[in-house]
Design a protein around this motif. Structure first.
Motif, PDB file in Angstrom:
ATOM      1  N   VAL A 178       5.289   6.179  -0.905  1.00 11.80           N
ATOM      2  CA  VAL A 178       5.776   4.801  -0.877  1.00 11.80           C
ATOM      3  C   VAL A 178       4.636   3.795  -0.806  1.00 11.80           C
ATOM      4  N   SER A 179       3.716   3.998   0.132  1.00 12.37           N
ATOM      5  CA  SER A 179       2.685   2.985   0.395  1.00 12.37           C
ATOM      6  C   SER A 179       1.284   3.376  -0.050  1.00 12.37           C
ATOM      7  N   GLY A 180       1.077   4.657  -0.376  1.00 11.65           N
ATOM      8  CA  GLY A 180      -0.249   5.112  -0.755  1.00 11.65           C
ATOM      9  C   GLY A 180      -1.120   5.520   0.414  1.00 11.65           C
TER      10      GLY A 180
ATOM     11  N   VAL B 164      -4.165   1.765  -7.965  1.00  8.69           N
ATOM     12  CA  VAL B 164      -3.990   0.391  -7.490  1.00  8.69           C
ATOM     13  C   VAL B 164      -4.936  -0.561  -8.216  1.00  8.69           C
ATOM     14  N   VAL B 165      -6.189  -0.168  -8.370  1.00  9.81           N
ATOM     15  CA  VAL B 165      -7.159  -1.031  -9.045  1.00  9.81           C
ATOM     16  C   VAL B 165      -6.740  -1.279 -10.488  1.00  9.81           C
TER      17      VAL B 165
ATOM     18  N   ASP C 196       6.601  -2.042  -8.829  1.00 10.86           N
ATOM     19  CA  ASP C 196       6.641  -2.706 -10.130  1.00 10.86           C
ATOM     20  C   ASP C 196       5.981  -4.080 -10.010  1.00 10.86           C
ATOM     21  N   LEU C 197       4.861  -4.267 -10.697  1.00  8.91           N
ATOM     22  CA  LEU C 197       4.106  -5.520 -10.623  1.00  8.91           C
ATOM     23  C   LEU C 197       4.241  -6.364 -11.891  1.00  8.91           C
TER      24      LEU C 197
ATOM     25  N   GLU D   7       5.181 -13.354  -0.571  1.00  2.89           N
ATOM     26  CA  GLU D   7       6.311 -12.492  -0.892  1.00  2.89           C
ATOM     27  C   GLU D   7       6.000 -11.061  -0.458  1.00  2.89           C
ATOM     28  N   ALA D   8       7.050 -10.310  -0.117  1.00  4.91           N
ATOM     29  CA  ALA D   8       6.887  -8.884   0.170  1.00  4.91           C
ATOM     30  C   ALA D   8       6.720  -8.139  -1.149  1.00  4.91           C
ATOM     31  N   LEU D   9       5.718  -7.266  -1.215  1.00  2.77           N
ATOM     32  CA  LEU D   9       5.431  -6.548  -2.454  1.00  2.77           C
ATOM     33  C   LEU D   9       4.675  -5.266  -2.146  1.00  2.77           C
TER      34      LEU D   9
END
Length: 266
Positions: free
Chosen positions: A16-18, A224-225, A197-198, A190-192
């Motif tokens: 979920v969060s990495g 992420v990068v 999905d970005l 905002e929560a992200l």
């Protein structure tokens, strides 16, 4: 870690969060999740893991991901990188942009908002006049609400801010210090999830990806990068934390000479 549920929960949180939790982080995981476990009458991580396949599982997983997120931050954390954004990065972008177009800045993993507000303060103090659109995001909805409120304790105010900055950019209230409306107008939150999905984010001139990669393993760092770089303007920059680097990773970025922790498209 003797609790058999640790491996399953660590795997679920990472998805979920990495966040990569090694086996020696069992005590930390137990401590972070203790309040939610107590609320549900669960005595072990195995009990908690057994709840994941149930209808309550998705909500539990989101709560676990937020509970294990490290929200350490402060105003002007690593002051040099913040100052070089205001003194070097923004003027260069300003010269390359048409009049009237705001410069978009994304404060990824913004925690309770101090980074976003620090950039706004630094830009004002440097005499930067073009409008800034600073967008802060964080996995934790609770941290996002704090950032939106812009209300900080006296302890938080003493970490990174001078007395003059406190007087100029904040107003004292019964519950703490509130960010001045002038700064709040250019900052939104905002929560992200950085692993989510970005696609709707658009393009940014500056992306602050500071002090978050240190919690990921190399494959997640690269993911992420790459996801953030996809939203970077052709001449935009990504700023990392003081102890972070992309050296050794497969990343579509190259270090900017003369600027600490600043990277641009390769």
């Amino acid at each position: 870690m003797t609790d058999a549920g640790f491996t399953e929960i660590a795997r679920a949180i990472r998805a979920v969060s990495g966040l990569a939790l090694s086996a020696d982080k069992g005590y930390l995981l137990q401590a972070r999740l203790a309040p939610m476990m107590k609320q549900r009458g669960l005595s072990s991580l195995t009990d908690l893991a057994n709840r994941l396949p149930t209808a309550d599982g998705p909500a539990l997983l989101r709560e676990m991901a937020e509970a294990t997120t490290t929200n350490e931050t402060s105003f002007f954390r690593d002051v040099l990188p913040i100052r070089q954004i205001a003194d070097s990065v923004l003027p260069e972008l300003d010269a390359a942009r048409p009049a009237g177009v705001p410069i978009r800045i994304w404060s990824a993993a913004c925690s309770s908002g101090q980074e976003a507000y620090s950039v706004a303060i630094a830009a004002e103090e440097a005499g930067f006049r073009r409008r800034l659109d600073i967008f802060g995001t964080d996995l934790s909805a609770a941290m996002v609400e704090r950032a939106r409120a812009g209300l900080y304790t006296s302890f938080e105010m003493e970490r990174g801010l001078s007395a003059a900055q406190r007087t100029r950019w904040f107003r004292h209230e019964a519950d703490g210090w509130r960010v001045a409306e002038q700064l709040r107008r250019c900052c939104r939150f905002e929560a992200l999830n950085l692993l989510g999905d970005l696609r709707t984010l658009g393009t940014f001139d500056v992306i602050l990806l500071r002090n978050v990669l240190i919690y990921f393993d190399p494959p997640t760092k690269e993911r992420v990068v790459a996801a953030c770089a996809a939203h970077l303007a052709p001449d935009g920059v990504i700023c990392l934390g003081a102890t972070e680097t992309l050296l050794g990773l497969q990343a579509p970025l190259a270090a900017v000479p003369g600027l600490r922790g600043v990277w641009k498209r390769a």
